[in-house]
Design a protein around this motif. Structure first.
Motif, PDB file in Angstrom:
ATOM      1  N   PHE A 595      35.391  46.525  74.032  1.00  0.00           N
ATOM      2  CA  PHE A 595      36.155  45.438  74.648  1.00  0.00           C
ATOM      3  C   PHE A 595      37.222  45.984  75.583  1.00  0.00           C
ATOM      4  O   PHE A 595      37.408  45.496  76.704  1.00  0.00           O
ATOM      5  CB  PHE A 595      36.784  44.589  73.544  1.00  0.00           C
ATOM      6  N   ALA A 596      37.939  47.020  75.137  1.00  0.00           N
ATOM      7  CA  ALA A 596      39.028  47.590  75.934  1.00  0.00           C
ATOM      8  C   ALA A 596      38.515  48.206  77.237  1.00  0.00           C
ATOM      9  O   ALA A 596      39.164  48.104  78.285  1.00  0.00           O
ATOM     10  CB  ALA A 596      39.779  48.629  75.109  1.00  0.00           C
ATOM     11  N   VAL A 597      37.331  48.864  77.186  1.00  0.00           N
ATOM     12  CA  VAL A 597      36.784  49.505  78.387  1.00  0.00           C
ATOM     13  C   VAL A 597      36.472  48.479  79.459  1.00  0.00           C
ATOM     14  O   VAL A 597      36.887  48.600  80.617  1.00  0.00           O
ATOM     15  CB  VAL A 597      35.519  50.318  78.028  1.00  0.00           C
ATOM     16  N   THR A 598      35.721  47.423  79.100  1.00  0.00           N
ATOM     17  CA  THR A 598      35.359  46.421  80.104  1.00  0.00           C
ATOM     18  C   THR A 598      36.584  45.642  80.580  1.00  0.00           C
ATOM     19  O   THR A 598      36.659  45.255  81.751  1.00  0.00           O
ATOM     20  CB  THR A 598      34.315  45.443  79.543  1.00  0.00           C
ATOM     21  N   LEU A 599      37.533  45.423  79.681  1.00  0.00           N
ATOM     22  CA  LEU A 599      38.758  44.727  80.097  1.00  0.00           C
ATOM     23  C   LEU A 599      39.530  45.550  81.119  1.00  0.00           C
ATOM     24  O   LEU A 599      40.005  45.019  82.139  1.00  0.00           O
ATOM     25  CB  LEU A 599      39.637  44.439  78.874  1.00  0.00           C
ATOM     26  N   SER A 600      39.649  46.862  80.872  1.00  0.00           N
ATOM     27  CA  SER A 600      40.376  47.733  81.810  1.00  0.00           C
ATOM     28  C   SER A 600      39.687  47.774  83.173  1.00  0.00           C
ATOM     29  O   SER A 600      40.340  47.661  84.221  1.00  0.00           O
ATOM     30  CB  SER A 600      40.468  49.149  81.237  1.00  0.00           C
ATOM     31  N   ILE A 601      38.365  47.943  83.168  1.00  0.00           N
ATOM     32  CA  ILE A 601      37.625  47.971  84.435  1.00  0.00           C
ATOM     33  C   ILE A 601      37.771  46.640  85.159  1.00  0.00           C
ATOM     34  O   ILE A 601      37.997  46.596  86.371  1.00  0.00           O
ATOM     35  CB  ILE A 601      36.135  48.290  84.170  1.00  0.00           C
ATOM     36  N   GLY A 602      37.652  45.541  84.402  1.00  0.00           N
ATOM     37  CA  GLY A 602      37.743  44.211  85.009  1.00  0.00           C
ATOM     38  C   GLY A 602      39.102  43.933  85.617  1.00  0.00           C
ATOM     39  O   GLY A 602      39.197  43.262  86.660  1.00  0.00           O
ATOM     40  N   ILE A 603      40.165  44.437  85.009  1.00  0.00           N
ATOM     41  CA  ILE A 603      41.508  44.232  85.565  1.00  0.00           C
ATOM     42  C   ILE A 603      41.626  44.893  86.931  1.00  0.00           C
ATOM     43  O   ILE A 603      42.118  44.298  87.899  1.00  0.00           O
ATOM     44  CB  ILE A 603      42.574  44.779  84.593  1.00  0.00           C
TER      45      ILE A 603
END
Length: 632
Positions: A595-603
């Motif tokens: 979850f954290a990886v995709t959230l960081s990339i998405g930001i």
């Protein structure tokens, strides 16, 4: 008027940045549209590289019987793609029969994208087991080996205990059924020997039996001892398998026990299934033994093997006689590293022992200078059963019958030149890849007992295809509703936001593909969250532009001030969320990290598309023009 507030222009370098981000992003995202084919990976045994001759031989085995969709030779080995899983399984069984142990074959999923993308490094991202499925191994621990090793250890311990108590014995031998028979020289000392054994070895059941015309003591492992050994072996193997998977770099694996002797391993997004199978299935329990130079090797080959020794084979099939007593094993190894010998130029593995192993190594090598010490490697393999004519044996269920095959081979048996200590080297390896794999196995920890892969298959998504299709459908419906709302509420500017939103999704997929990350359902949740945040950024900008228009500013000035004054709010909100995502990644495990990886990339991608891309589109439509009214 011709001031900067009237004309919204991008300098050429900003357009260049947009192009350099979007074009490669589209290129890296496209392979995800093609899906996967069921396939087989073929690797050389012991990490040996394969050539075009091997490719020809492999394809000729299946020629005419099973249709191959594609056959590719790369630096790791051969990849075969098939039209359906049935062809994949039949091809695996047929290849194992025809190719034997010279190759490692493993089931996998291969990208169906054209070779053009793979040649230039554009590969699809990996989906986790909960989305796409993955590779499933059902492994069985060889508990017979656990008990046999324990019994052999007890034979040595019983001899030492009786010698210490000054009780002379004729023979202490392990019988084929697992019982240990003890023949004392003086039958009158049976009672004394029985008391000593009961006191020092509570894990053994003891009784007197008649044999060879005299009374003997017979000991067996009791039930509690067997249960304790089985539990330890299973727990140790699970720990070692987890360590090996960590060394392989597999994201969010599943390693869990099934029953009292089986372990389930599921690997999502594995890039090299054949290597994973080789690493997981191998025991890598090195055993150091002294070469028996006191008895005749020729006599042992003829069948007259001394009770204290065992006949082994070198890698070139030469016989070698070793003493049964294991000096130390892989359990005493704390570190291992593969390298190249500067003198011979061959691959080696540098071994570091723990304190116990170092003391044993120092004592044994010091007492046996000039003699030979062998490094034994034990592996339990599973192969397809064949009949006398070499044909595959098929069971009642229509599947190939598989049998266990225990392989014990001596890697090397050098002469002890000097007293060794904590560190030493293993030579005699076939390739650098084999040295690297062996070092990985030893670093990850030895298996307490050999394991056999009794079932191997590619598995479907854990949540079921229907549920996943429903989940993706809900994401698409939500995405479309957002697009419709933005277009209806903000009109032309809403259309710009929709284009940026679509590009944001493309860029997220492109980054995941570029870094070969594994996408799981928590990762999808992170993507959905960033989609909402990207819309929020555009809503802030557009509402600010509306406010500037209501304050009496010109359309061009409103555009400029709207983007300029909303920027700080957007950046602050995204940075705080990014900090939270970094903390989740550092302290979270498993799904939380996904979850954290995709959230960081998405930001990061949403800030680029929501601010820079939409501003560029607005500049294209309105920049450099006299605008009386904005469609917002």
């Amino acid at each position: 008027p011709n001031g900067p507030l009237m004309y919204n222009h991008y300098p050429w370098w900003k357009w260049m940045i947009i192009v350099l981000v979007i074009v490669p992003g589209l290129f890296y995202a496209v392979p995800n549209l093609f899906g996967d084919d069921p396939g087989i990976q073929i690797r050389g045994s012991r990490g040996a590289s394969l050539s075009s001759t091997d490719l020809t031989q492999v394809t000729s085995v299946l020629d005419g019987s099973i249709a191959i969709k594609s056959a590719i030779l790369d630096e790791k080995g051969i990849n075969l793609a098939f039209a359906n899983p049935d062809d994949q399984l039949r091809a695996r069984d047929q290849l194992e029969v025809e190719l034997g142990n010279r190759y490692t074959t493993a089931l996998t999923l291969l990208p169906a994208a054209p070779d053009l993308f793979a040649r230039i490094g554009s590969k699809p991202m990996y989906l986790g087991l909960d989305l796409r499925g993955g590779v499933h191994f059902l492994m069985e621990v060889d508990m017979d080996s656990v008990m046999r090793r324990a019994e052999e250890r007890y034979v040595a311990d019983l001899r030492a205990a009786l010698r210490k108590e000054k009780l002379r014995y004729k023979e202490i031998r392990r019988q084929p059924g697992g019982a240990i028979n003890i023949r004392l020289r003086n039958p009158d000392e049976l009672q004394t020997g029985e008391k000593i054994i009961r006191k020092q070895f509570p894990g053994l059941d003891l009784k007197q039996v008649e044999g060879a015309g005299e009374q003997q003591l017979q000991v067996l492992l009791n039930e509690s001892e067997r249960e304790e050994l089985s539990e330890f072996a299973l727990t140790q193997n699970i720990t070692a398998l987890r360590n090996r998977i960590d060394e392989l770099g597999v994201a969010e694996p599943i390693v869990q026990r099934q029953g009292d002797r089986r372990i389930v391993v599921q690997l999502p997004g594995v890039q090299d299934t054949a290597r994973a199978k080789r690493i997981l299935g191998r025991t890598a329990t090195l055993e150091m033994m002294l070469v028996d130079e006191e008895h005749s090797l020729d006599a042992a080959v003829d069948g007259k093997v001394p009770p204290v020794s065992k006949l082994y084979r070198m890698r070139d099939d030469r016989p070698i006689l070793l003493k049964k007593r294991v000096i130390y094993s892989g359990e005493n190894i704390v570190d291992a590293a593969a390298s190249i010998d500067t003198q011979s130029g061959g691959p080696i593995v540098s071994i570091t022992l723990d304190a116990v192993g170092a003391r044993i190594n120092q004592r044994v090598t010091g007492d046996n200078i000039g003699k030979r010490m062998a490094v034994v490697y034990i592996e339990l393999r599973s192969r397809v059963k064949t009949d006398a004519d070499g044909r595959m044996v098929v069971g009642e269920d229509g599947k190939a019958v598989r049998v266990k095959e225990r392989v014990e081979e001596v890697i090397t048996a050098p002469v002890i030149r000097d007293q060794l200590g904590k560190r030493f080297q293993i030579e005699g390896l076939d390739s650098v890849n084999e040295a690297r794999d062996l070092a990985l196995l030893l670093r990850a920890g030895a298996l307490a007992a050999p394991v056999e892969i009794i079932e191997e298959r590619t598995v479907g998504p854990s949540l079921g295809k229907a549920n996943i299709d429903q989940g993706f459908r809900s994401v698409i419906v939500g995405f479309v509703l957002v697009l419709v709302f933005m277009f209806m509420y903000y009109r032309t500017f809403g259309l710009f936001a929709n284009v940026a939103l679509a590009l944001n999704l493309v860029l997220i997929v492109a980054v995941l593909s570029l870094f070969q990350a594994t996408l799981t359902l928590p990762g999808v949740a992170g993507i959905v969250l960033t989609v909402g945040m990207a819309v929020d950024a555009n809503v802030l900008i557009f509402e600010r532009i509306r406010e500037e228009i209501r304050n009496g500013n010109t359309p061009q000035a409103s555009i400029h001030l709207g983007y300029d004054r909303a920027l700080s709010t957007i950046v602050d909100a995204n940075i705080t969320t990014l900090i939270a995502a970094v903390v989740l990644f550092n302290f979270g495990t498993g799904p939380i990290k996904g979850f954290a990886v995709t959230l960081s990339i998405g930001i990061l991608t949403s800030m680029f598309t929501a601010i820079m891309v939409t501003r560029g589109l607005v500049n294209l439509l309105y920049g450099g023009k006299q605008v009386k009214r904005l469609a917002i």
